[in-house]
Structures are given as structure tokens and as C-alpha cells.
Design a protein around this motif. Structure first.
Motif, PDB file in Angstrom:
ATOM      1  N   TYR A  90      -9.013   3.492  11.586  1.00 11.54           N
ATOM      2  CA  TYR A  90      -9.030   2.098  12.020  1.00 11.54           C
ATOM      3  C   TYR A  90      -7.588   1.670  12.235  1.00 11.54           C
ATOM      4  CZ  TYR A  90      -8.285   1.050   6.970  1.00 11.54           C
ATOM      5  OH  TYR A  90      -7.827   1.012   5.682  1.00 11.54           O
ATOM      6  N   HIS A 149      -4.450  -1.007  14.240  1.00 12.51           N
ATOM      7  CA  HIS A 149      -3.955  -1.933  15.256  1.00 12.51           C
ATOM      8  C   HIS A 149      -3.558  -1.096  16.466  1.00 12.51           C
ATOM      9  CE1 HIS A 149      -3.759  -4.220  11.524  1.00 12.51           C
ATOM     10  NE2 HIS A 149      -3.001  -3.268  11.034  1.00 12.51           N
ATOM     11  N   GLU A 167       3.715  -0.220   9.202  1.00 17.27           N
ATOM     12  CA  GLU A 167       3.770  -1.566   8.612  1.00 17.27           C
ATOM     13  C   GLU A 167       3.607  -1.580   7.091  1.00 17.27           C
ATOM     14  OE1 GLU A 167       0.507  -3.911  10.117  1.00 17.27           O
ATOM     15  OE2 GLU A 167      -0.986  -2.578   9.248  1.00 17.27           O
ATOM     16  N   HIS A 168       3.167  -0.494   6.494  1.00 17.79           N
ATOM     17  CA  HIS A 168       2.972  -0.500   5.032  1.00 17.79           C
ATOM     18  C   HIS A 168       4.261  -0.228   4.277  1.00 17.79           C
ATOM     19  CE1 HIS A 168      -1.616   0.531   5.444  1.00 17.79           C
ATOM     20  NE2 HIS A 168      -1.294  -0.669   5.904  1.00 17.79           N
ATOM     21  N   LYS A 220      -3.719   7.020   2.206  1.00 17.25           N
ATOM     22  CA  LYS A 220      -3.530   6.200   3.401  1.00 17.25           C
ATOM     23  C   LYS A 220      -2.423   6.734   4.291  1.00 17.25           C
ATOM     24  CE  LYS A 220      -5.347   1.843   1.873  1.00 17.25           C
ATOM     25  NZ  LYS A 220      -6.179   1.549   3.018  1.00 17.25           N
ATOM     26  N   HIS A 271      -4.368   3.508  11.175  1.00 15.03           N
ATOM     27  CA  HIS A 271      -4.562   3.733   9.745  1.00 15.03           C
ATOM     28  C   HIS A 271      -5.596   4.841   9.605  1.00 15.03           C
ATOM     29  CE1 HIS A 271      -2.204   0.268   8.885  1.00 15.03           C
ATOM     30  NE2 HIS A 271      -3.082  -0.619   9.291  1.00 15.03           N
ATOM     31  N   ARG A 316     -13.739  -5.696  10.887  1.00 13.43           N
ATOM     32  CA  ARG A 316     -12.474  -4.952  10.888  1.00 13.43           C
ATOM     33  C   ARG A 316     -11.652  -5.238   9.630  1.00 13.43           C
ATOM     34  NH1 ARG A 316      -8.589  -3.232   9.645  1.00 13.43           N
ATOM     35  NH2 ARG A 316      -6.608  -2.965  10.714  1.00 13.43           N
ATOM     36  N   SER A 367     -10.534  -2.270   4.582  1.00 14.72           N
ATOM     37  CA  SER A 367      -9.596  -1.805   3.553  1.00 14.72           C
ATOM     38  C   SER A 367     -10.160  -2.041   2.150  1.00 14.72           C
ATOM     39  CB  SER A 367      -8.270  -2.536   3.739  1.00 14.72           C
ATOM     40  OG  SER A 367      -7.292  -1.969   2.936  1.00 14.72           O
ATOM     41  N   LEU A 410       0.821  -1.210   0.000  1.00 10.92           N
ATOM     42  CA  LEU A 410       0.000   0.000   0.000  1.00 10.92           C
ATOM     43  C   LEU A 410       0.859   1.266   0.000  1.00 10.92           C
ATOM     44  CD1 LEU A 410      -2.612  -1.319   2.582  1.00 10.92           C
ATOM     45  CD2 LEU A 410      -3.054  -0.835   0.173  1.00 10.92           C
TER      46      LEU A 410
HETATM   47  C1  MLT Z   1      -5.287  -3.135   7.545  1.00 10.15           C
HETATM   48  O1  MLT Z   1      -4.903  -3.062   8.698  1.00 10.15           O
HETATM   49  O2  MLT Z   1      -6.485  -3.286   7.261  1.00 10.15           O
HETATM   50  C2  MLT Z   1      -4.270  -3.121   6.467  1.00 10.15           C
HETATM   51  O3  MLT Z   1      -3.056  -2.597   6.902  1.00 10.15           O
HETATM   52  C3  MLT Z   1      -4.738  -2.463   5.206  1.00 10.15           C
HETATM   53  C4  MLT Z   1      -5.084  -1.012   5.330  1.00 10.15           C
HETATM   54  O4  MLT Z   1      -4.501  -0.301   6.139  1.00 10.15           O
HETATM   55  O5  MLT Z   1      -5.936  -0.541   4.576  1.00 10.15           O
END
Ligand code: MLT
Ligand code: ZN
Length: 471
Positions: A375, A377, A423-424, A342, A384, A328, A332, A80
Motif C-alpha cells: 500500500y 502513496h 517518510e518514516h 515495514k 509501503h 486506505r 496500518s 515507525l
Molecule cells: C501509512 O501510509 O499508512 C503510514 O505511513 C503508516 C504505515 O506505513 O503503516
């Protein structure tokens, strides 16, 4: 070697050691292999080459050095950040034919595979042996192990298991110089100097090609259950994090906003419960023989009394847990049609509440007319923030506007010691902002490392940072 500019001659040279059917120049292949999931860049590779062995891959890198050809390593292209995009007449090197699991050792609990193996295939293989590969994310069905390693992929279980880096015990790589290196050879402990394996993890294809990996496996989760909780604000979410994490061993602590939820509901999923709240938290924990159900319900009551949650649900079966996860995980994909801008930010979790408050104020002020979705982690301090492109706005104008706001957002992030990418990866999209996370002195060390592994600048030039020796 004589330098040549003639593409036909150059590709014929590759066809001398890789079967011509795997040296493709047709428009479909160039389009599909020249892009990733960002969809922001027009793909324009010279060709797509699919080596079938380590030997062929090594010959290709050596050939590319001889003729100064730029190579873009390519896995499942689910990235991404544009790291796997080829828009400058590069040669895409797809590892997809190198997709075999080579060795499994139950004593070591390790599996060695080629770089083109799909993530889900490793997960399934581990399951068949009563083991577990815990790096997991929505693109598990397309992403490949080599790409995961090249981006140090994270995903939804990091709070308990860490990132891809934690699970790689060995790597076979071909450096940008064309040398084949076997790094760490599956060892758990190895204190014999610099660990080059870790340089390749997260290098986004800029140092060489990853061709094989040895991965550590672990015991599976034990009857995991999922709770989704409706939360009134970001502060309450952080309170829930402390309370639940202190009493239960969490394998996930994810969040999403009501605005994000609405997009998956539009695709046919159902609300987890009747009450709509601004945010939702998804918690997963092991619950063998329902050992922890009472604890979880007591925590629920306690948090409800504090006003930190408004409603919630706990899964009663594996299939219900999967359905709750989709709320969840499907976000994406459900917003991809809006070409979202993003952001993939990281802050230390202790600094998340203050950072979230400042970021929220900034984004509300700067994006009054754009739909902004949160959204991520949050249990890892990874947010994100997706800005959806309004229908009528030209993509270039949209990116320019978002880029201006990013400068402000990243300045705040810098004050909190955060990262522009959790993480991307940096790729192309975050390259202009790298200095918010790495200072110039550090970037000069990155350049020196690139120079050591890839003196001719043939490996994924122009990604992460511009180096002086890009092909
Ligand atoms: C996620 O956590 O859903 C993925 O990293 C993809 C995104 O961020 O869109
Ligand atoms: Zn993510």
C-alpha cells in the motif's frame, strides 16, 4: 563539571530546575515513553523528563552536556523506524507539556506553536480560521508537530502539497551544544546563507531539540471527492496515474492491495464495490459545485475500455468520502498486531513501473510463506511494503529473514536511484541500510554536521548512523 555515574544524583540535578513530578522514573512512564509504534525494541530509558518551557529545555540540554547524558527527543511516538525509542538508558525528553499555539497571523497565514502541539490541533485551528494545514496522515490525533518536523513527515496529500518541509517557515531549536537558535523567523524568502532550518527538518532528533515552529497555512480543499477504483495490476495503476493526473488536480493518489484491504474489512469496514481486484487506487480531487464530475466519469470510462480498471465508486457525500478514506488509512493499524516488518521505499515516479515489477518478482520468490501487503502513496513514488510475521515464527528469526531480503530489495532500489525511507525515517530500523541511499562520502558529511551541532554526541545517539562521538 564533575562527571558522575550515579543516576539518582544525576536526576536530582535535573529536579533542581524541572519540577520533580516531571522527572519520572516509574515503570509505566519508562515503558510508554521509551518506545514508538515499531514495537520491535525493548524500551529501557533511565528516566522521562517533561520540560515545561524553552528555558527548561535549554537547561536540560546544557546539563546533559555537562554530564554526558544521552537525550531522546519524544513527540507523539507514532514513528515507525525506532527513532524515538530509548533502549540504552537514555533520558527521554517529552515535549508534550509544551503544547500551546502561541501566535496566529491571518495576513501571513501562519501559526506559531510549541513542538508538543498535536497535528490535529493545528489542523483544527487552521479550519477555525478558514485555512488549512495540509500535512495529514492517519496518526494525526497523536503525532506532534515537533516529531513531524524531526521526521519531515509526509502522508496522504503530498502529491499536491509536498512534505512537512514545505510548510515550516520558522523554527526555534536548542542545538546539541545547548544554544537556542531562531531559524528563518517565518520568512517566505530569505537568501542570507545556509538555511539551518532545513537541517533540523528530518534530523530525527540527532542535532538538537525542536521547541517551536512557525507553520504556513493555505486555503482549504474545495468540496473534495474521493474515487476508489479496482485495478487488475500494478502497470494499470500507473496508467491511471497518468490519465487522471493530466486532467484533474489531485490531492491524493494512494493505492493498496486486496490483501491489505482484507485486513480492514476484518475490522468491520465494507468493500467499496462487489468486484475484488488485486489492487485499488484511491484518488481525491477538488470538485466545487460538481465541476469535475463529468471529467472524472469520462476518465473512468476511458480507463475501463483500456482494461485498466474493473470497477469503481465515487463519493456522493463528505461522510462517504471519509468512509472510503478509511479503507486506505486504517490499514496500518489493522495489521499492527502482526508486528509487520515495514519497508517505506521511494523511487522517482517515472521509474516506479520497472521497479515495481522487479520488486514484485523478488518478494514473490523470497517470501513464499509470508503475507506481503502493498500500500502507500504511489502518486509520490512511495511504497509501503509490509511483511506480516507468521504467528509461530520467533520475532528475531523473522526480522533476520526480512533483513536478508531487504539487502536484495535495496540493491534493486539502489539501481533505480531510490531511497530506503520515503517518510518514516531511518531511526534504528533502517540504519543498517543507509548506504543503499547515501554513499560513504555523503555520510561523512552527515557526521560532520552532527559533530558541529552536537559535539558530545548527546542527541539521540545511535539513530540514523553511528557517530564517533555518541554519548
Ligand atoms: C501509512 O501510509 O499508512 C503510514 O505511513 C503508516 C504505515 O506505513 O503503516
Ligand atoms: Zn505512509
Amino acid at each position: 563539571m564533575p562527571y558522575s555515574n550515579d543516576p539518582t544524583m544525576l536526576l536530582d540535578g535535573i529536579r533542581a530546575f524541572i519540577d520533580p513530578v516531571h522527572v519520572r522514573t516509574d515503570p509505566d512512564s519508562r515503558l510508554n515513553y521509551g518506545r514508538d509504534w515499531t514495537r520491535l525494541y525493548a524500551p529501557n530509558p533511565l528516566a522521562v523528563v517533561l520540560p515545561g518551557s524553552v528555558d527548561q529545555a535549554q537547561q536540560l540540554v546544557r546539563y546533559a552536556n555537562d554530564y554526558r547524558l544521552a537525550l531522546v527527543p519524544s513527540g507523539g511516538r507514532t514513528g515507525l523506524s525506532g527513532a524515538a525509542v530509548a533502549c540504552q538508558s537514555e533520558i527521554v525528553v517529552s515535549l508534550e507539556r509544551m503544547n500551546q499555539i502561541i501566535e496566529f497571523d491571518p495576513v501571513d497565514r501562519s501559526v506559531t506553536c510549541q513542538a508538543g502541539v498535536v497535528t490535529e490541533a493545528v489542523q483544527n485551528f487552521a479550519r477555525e480560521h478558514d485555512l488549512y494545514y495540509p500535512v495529514d496522515f492517519a496518526s494525526r490525533g497523536s503525532s506532534q508537530i515537533g516529531g513531524n518536523i524531526a521526521t519531515n513527515a509526509g502522508g496522504i496529500k503530498v502529491i499536491r502539497y509536498g512534505l512537512t518541509r514545505n510548510w515550516v517557515t520558522g523554527l526555534k531549536v536548542i542545538t546539541g551544544r545547548g544554544d537556542l537558535l531562531e531559524l528563518n523567523r517565518g520568512l517566505i524568502k530569505n537568501a542570507s546563507g545556509y538555511d539551518l532550518r532545513h537541517l533540523f527538518i528530518g534530523s530525527e532528533g540527532t542535532l538538537g531539540l525542536i521547541v517551536e515552529a512557525t507553520l504556513q497555512l493555505t486555503r482549504p480543499l474545495r468540496e473534495p471527492v474521493v474515487m476508489v477504483l479496482g485495478v487488475p495490476n500494478l502497470d494499470s495503476m500507473m496508467s491511471l496515474y497518468h490519465v487522471f493526473r493530466n486532467k484533474l488536480e489531485l490531492s491524493a493518489f494512494e493505492f493498496f492491495s486486496e490483501l491489505a484491504l482484507r485486513h480492514v474489512l476484518n475490522k468491520g469496514l465494507h468493500r467499496p464495490f462487489d468486484v475484488a481486484t488485486p489492487y485499488y487506487v484511491l484518488i481525491e480531487f477538488d470538485n466545487p459545485e460538481q465541476w469535475h464530475t463529468d471529467t472524472a466519469l469520462a476518465l473512468f470510462e476511458q480507463c475501463a475500455e483500456q482494461g485498466w480498471l474493473a470497477d469503481g465508486v465515487i463519493s456522493q457525500s463528505e461522510s462517504q468520502a471519509k468512509e472510503l478514506w478509511r479503507l486506505r488509512e486504517d490499514i496500518s493499524e489493522s495489521i499492527s498486531e502482526y508486528l509487520p516488518y515495514k519497508n517505506d521505499l521511494a523511487v522517482r515516479i517515472s521509474r516506479a513501473p520497472a521497479f515495481l515489477a522487479e520488486a514484485d518478482a523478488l518478494l514473490t520468490r523470497e517470501y513464499p510463506d509470508f503475507e506481503v501487503l502493498w500500500y502507500g502513496h504511489i502518486g509520490d513514488g512511495n511504497l509501503h511494503i509490509n511483511i506480516l510475521k507468521p504467528d509461530k515464527l520467533d520475532p528475531a528469526a523473522f526480522i533476520a529473514k526480512c533483513g536478508t531480503v531487504s539487502e536484495h530489495l535495496f540493491s534493486i532500489l539502489q539501481q533505480y536511484g531510490g531511497s530506503i525511507s520515503a517518510e518514516h525515517g531511518v531511526g534504528l530500523t533502517k540504519k543498517p541500510y543507509l548506504q543503499y541511499t547515501r554513499d560513504e562520502t555523503e555520510i561523512s558529511y552527515l557526521r560532520a554536521i552532527k559533530q558541529a551541532f552536537d559535539p558530545n554526541g548527546i542527541m539521540n545517539p545511535g539513530k540514523i548512523f553511528d557517530s564517533h562521538n555518541d554519548a
